[in-house]
Scaffold this active site. Structure first.
Site, PDB file in Angstrom:
ATOM      1  N   LYS A 199       0.862  -1.179   0.000  1.00 24.54           N
ATOM      2  CA  LYS A 199       0.000   0.000   0.000  1.00 24.54           C
ATOM      3  C   LYS A 199       0.894   1.222   0.000  1.00 24.54           C
ATOM      4  CE  LYS A 199      -3.678   2.130   2.653  1.00 24.54           C
ATOM      5  NZ  LYS A 199      -4.635   1.851   3.730  1.00 24.54           N
ATOM      6  N   LYS A 226      -2.066  -1.640  -4.061  1.00 25.59           N
ATOM      7  CA  LYS A 226      -2.923  -0.453  -4.056  1.00 25.59           C
ATOM      8  C   LYS A 226      -2.122   0.807  -4.035  1.00 25.59           C
ATOM      9  CE  LYS A 226      -5.800   1.430  -0.502  1.00 25.59           C
ATOM     10  NZ  LYS A 226      -6.449   1.310   0.747  1.00 25.59           N
TER      11      LYS A 226
END
Ligand code: PBG
Length: 328
Positions: free
Chosen positions: A199, A254
């Site tokens: 992330k 992500k």
């Protein structure tokens, strides 16, 4: 390898008609690939999210209708995120471990419907802290171990509420291993751990923070001490390797499209299922351009999801899941 040479080889032959284009299509997207992130609210909290056209916060009754609709469309799973009223946010994030909190009630409400659809919960403290960070702040720093202690209990109550998949999203070191062994001691051997292994500290999360009510971060102004530096791909691979070793069943990468290179590299290097997260900012960009008439929003949305699958993900989290599932 011999690739053939014009004019013996004419690659346009396989593009002449729809049937042949589909016959040789290398990537197929289906509703079964999609995970629909939903923001959940109490009855008295606002539904409107102005930075995400077409997305509303749902109360529990609306969530049940949405779950039924999603199951009918063949969407694989929901991912639930809470909008916590300000009065329940605190520096110790105690609401995160309240077994009767909004997210646990939401999970129970969906599971009670007995649908063939997964329920994923977010294991992170940011919807519950008054400063908006994902961890406990001690001496001006987000404290790794103090945060993990709470995450274990948070995962535990979500598992008890019936969540099928627990998705730790805060990028603390060692959280996957700690949560996995805690769940094992509680007898939750079958809970799937979907780790947000990769992330990045991204600007594309803006509308999401608006949706969960974190409009400004207090203290530290960004999440760069725990989320990945967006310049780094090797470090992303190390994160994935660690999380696999600690017991992750699947991983999330992500944001999505700007990081397709990371998805492709991870797919080549590891044999673990990868979910791509088309985040709020990516969604909002497409919607905003479409609202101005600058692009065909539906086609552009579908295109970016297909590209995420082509890059190597087997699942995609997208706020457009119902719209795209209808189309497919
Ligand atoms: C926080 C969290 C974020 C998102 C999912 N979980 C935001 C953040 O890290 O600040 C972003 C999702 C999106 O933008 O759609 N635990």
């Amino acid at each position: 390898m011999f690739y053939g040479k014009y004019p013996t080889s004419r690659l346009r032959r396989l593009r002449q008609n729809n049937w042949v284009r589909e016959l040789v299509s290398e990537t197929i997207l289906t509703p079964k690939d999609l995970i629909w992130p939903i923001f959940v609210r109490d009855d008295f909290s606002p539904a409107e999210i102005n930075s995400m056209p077409g997305v509303r916060r749902l109360n529990i009754l609306e969530l049940q209708e949405a779950a039924q609709y999603a199951a009918d469309l063949g969407i694989a799973s929901l991912a639930l995120f809470p909008y916590t009223p300000t009065s329940l946010r605190s520096c110790d994030a105690s609401e995160a471990v309240n077994p009767d909190n909004l997210i646990c009630r939401a999970v129970q409400a969906v599971k009670n419907l007995n649908l063939d659809i997964g329920v994923i919960t977010d294991v992170a403290l940011d919807p519950y802290t008054d400063h908006g960070h994902d961890g406990i702040i001690i001496d001006g720093k987000v404290h790794n171990e103090a945060t993990i202690e709470i995450l274990k209990d948070q995962a535990d109550i979500q598992a008890q509420a019936g969540a099928d998949v627990l998705a730790p999203s805060d990028m603390m070191d060692g959280r996957i291993g700690a949560i996995r062994s805690h769940l094992d001691t509680q007898g939750f051997h079958d809970k799937i751990l979907l780790s947000y292994a990769v992330k990045f500290a991204s600007s594309f999360y803006g509308p999401f923070r608006n949706a969960v009510g974190v409009d400004s971060l207090v203290g530290l102004s960004d999440k760069k001490t725990y989320q990945l530096n967006l310049t780094n791909s090797d470090e992303a691979m190390r994160e994935i390797a660690q999380d696999i070793e600690e017991g992750a069943d699947m991983i999330i990468i992500k944001p999505g499209l700007p990081y397709a290179d990371i998805i492709q590299r991870a797919r080549q290097k590891f044999n673990i299922p990868i979910a791509a997260y088309q985040v709020s900012g990516e969604y909002a960009m497409i919607k905003a351009a479409a609202a101005n008439g600058w692009i065909d929003g539906t086609k552009a949305m579908l295109e970016s999801l297909i590209c995420l699958k082509r890059a190597g993900s087997c699942a995609i989290l997208t706020y457009a899941a119902p719209e795209i599932a209808e189309l497919l």
